[in-house]
Enzyme design. Structure first.
Site, PDB file in Angstrom:
ATOM      1  N   LYS A 161      -1.484 -22.481   2.748  1.00  0.00           N
ATOM      2  CA  LYS A 161      -0.807 -22.052   1.516  1.00  0.00           C
ATOM      3  C   LYS A 161       0.707 -22.315   1.595  1.00  0.00           C
ATOM      4  CE  LYS A 161      -2.227 -17.688   1.803  1.00  0.00           C
ATOM      5  NZ  LYS A 161      -2.993 -17.664   3.067  1.00  0.00           N
TER       6      LYS A 161
ATOM      7  N   ARG B 161      -3.628  -9.909  -2.893  1.00  0.00           N
ATOM      8  CA  ARG B 161      -4.571  -9.908  -1.787  1.00  0.00           C
ATOM      9  C   ARG B 161      -5.723  -8.939  -2.044  1.00  0.00           C
ATOM     10  NH1 ARG B 161      -0.998 -11.965   2.153  1.00  0.00           N
ATOM     11  NH2 ARG B 161      -1.598 -12.149   4.265  1.00  0.00           N
TER      12      ARG B 161
ATOM     13  N   ARG C 128      -6.858 -10.197  10.975  1.00  0.00           N
ATOM     14  CA  ARG C 128      -6.378 -10.656   9.656  1.00  0.00           C
ATOM     15  C   ARG C 128      -7.469 -11.415   8.913  1.00  0.00           C
ATOM     16  NH1 ARG C 128      -1.465 -13.927  11.491  1.00  0.00           N
ATOM     17  NH2 ARG C 128      -1.231 -14.503   9.309  1.00  0.00           N
TER      18      ARG C 128
HETATM   19  P1  AMP Z   1       1.224 -13.493   5.365  1.00  0.00           P
HETATM   20  O1  AMP Z   1       2.525 -14.071   5.770  1.00  0.00           O
HETATM   21  O2  AMP Z   1       0.904 -13.737   3.909  1.00  0.00           O
HETATM   22  O3  AMP Z   1       0.094 -13.889   6.271  1.00  0.00           O
HETATM   23  O4  AMP Z   1       1.391 -11.902   5.503  1.00  0.00           O
HETATM   24  C1  AMP Z   1       1.656 -11.282   6.747  1.00  0.00           C
HETATM   25  C2  AMP Z   1       1.296  -9.813   6.706  1.00  0.00           C
HETATM   26  O5  AMP Z   1       2.090  -9.161   5.707  1.00  0.00           O
HETATM   27  C3  AMP Z   1      -0.138  -9.492   6.328  1.00  0.00           C
HETATM   28  O6  AMP Z   1      -1.009  -9.534   7.442  1.00  0.00           O
HETATM   29  C4  AMP Z   1       0.005  -8.075   5.759  1.00  0.00           C
HETATM   30  O7  AMP Z   1       0.168  -7.124   6.775  1.00  0.00           O
HETATM   31  C5  AMP Z   1       1.326  -8.172   5.008  1.00  0.00           C
HETATM   32  N1  AMP Z   1       1.134  -8.638   3.607  1.00  0.00           N
HETATM   33  C6  AMP Z   1       1.613  -9.785   3.053  1.00  0.00           C
HETATM   34  N2  AMP Z   1       1.258  -9.881   1.765  1.00  0.00           N
HETATM   35  C7  AMP Z   1       0.526  -8.783   1.483  1.00  0.00           C
HETATM   36  C8  AMP Z   1      -0.136  -8.299   0.316  1.00  0.00           C
HETATM   37  N3  AMP Z   1      -0.134  -8.990  -0.825  1.00  0.00           N
HETATM   38  N4  AMP Z   1      -0.789  -7.110   0.400  1.00  0.00           N
HETATM   39  C9  AMP Z   1      -0.802  -6.398   1.541  1.00  0.00           C
HETATM   40  N5  AMP Z   1      -0.212  -6.793   2.670  1.00  0.00           N
HETATM   41  C10 AMP Z   1       0.456  -7.977   2.658  1.00  0.00           C
END
Ligand code: AMP
Length: 215
Positions: free
Chosen positions: A14, A89, A173
């Site tokens: 992404k 999410r 995750r």
């Molecule tokens: P990412 O960089 O998108 O993989 O996000 C890293 C971490 O941030 C995730 O594992 C969650 O802990 C938190 N996070 C990011 N976006 C969201 C979201 N939309 N809802 C809940 N937690 C989020």
């Protein structure tokens, strides 16, 4: 006007595809993960709460994330289109997003792109992922190495690995991703704007497909 949502597992590509879209279409990317990491780095109250969830591979609460997005979408740079990377999410986030866009901005999501990559690929992709602290660009030690091994574009600043890109956290995750993925996809399927893209191919090939969708 392009208001794009990216769905897909962590490591599906992404962020990388967002970089291509930003370059070609000149729209902005909003990554809730990047926003949270910035808050953690700054040591803000939000960062302190978020860190706990992130380190355990869990989702930050809908309440926090929705509040954060409401503030972000109110910024003037969102008016010309945006890519949402890592949000929504959960179903609750998706529904809130629709309401925010409709009521506050009189707009809507134009494309939902689901980047699909089987779990077997994910762990290798994520554990090899590195980010440049200089430009924010994403690399992979094997599949997309930087010009100077281990270094950012200036050749001297070491690339960094995200704290949550370690194998045990990645597995958690992925589990969390699968708990929400079907509900989100079926929510968006009914809009007729959901596009499924095979994310296992090379980044350029994936982008060519996305360009067709965004035509
Ligand atoms: P990412 O960089 O998108 O993989 O996000 C890293 C971490 O941030 C995730 O594992 C969650 O802990 C938190 N996070 C990011 N976006 C969201 C979201 N939309 N809802 C809940 N937690 C989020």
């Amino acid at each position: 006007m392009k208001n794009i949502v990216f769905l897909g597992a962590p490591g599906a590509g992404k962020g990388t595809q967002s970089e291509f879209i930003i370059k070609k279409y000149g729209i902005i990317q909003i990554s809730t993960g990047d926003m949270l990491r910035a808050a953690v780095k700054a040591g803000s109250p939000l960062g302190k709460v978020a860190k706990e969830y992130m380190d355990n591979g869990k989702l930050v609460t809908d309440e926090i994330i929705i509040g954060l997005m409401k503030e972000r979408l109110a910024q003037p740079d969102c008016k010309n289109g945006f890519i949402l990377d890592g949000f929504p999410r959960t179903l609750a986030q998706a529904k809130s997003l629709d309401i925010m866009l409709q009521e506050d901005m009189k707009t809507e999501i134009t494309h939902i792109i689901s980047l699909e990559v089987p779990d077997e690929y994910i762990v290798e992709r994520i554990t090899g992922r590195r980010t440049s602290p200089v430009t924010g660009k994403i690399y992979h030690v094997k599949y997309n190495p930087p010009a100077v091994e281990g270094m950012a574009e200036d050749g001297k600043t070491p690339l960094i690995q995200r704290d949550d890109d370690k194998e045990e956290t990645v597995k958690k995750r992925l589990e969390v991703f699968h708990e929400q993925a079907d509900a989100l996809k079926s929510y968006y399927k009914s809009t007729g704007k959901l596009f499924i893209v095979d994310g296992t191919k090379a980044p350029d090939t994936v982008f060519a497909e996305i360009e067709e969708i965004l035509k």
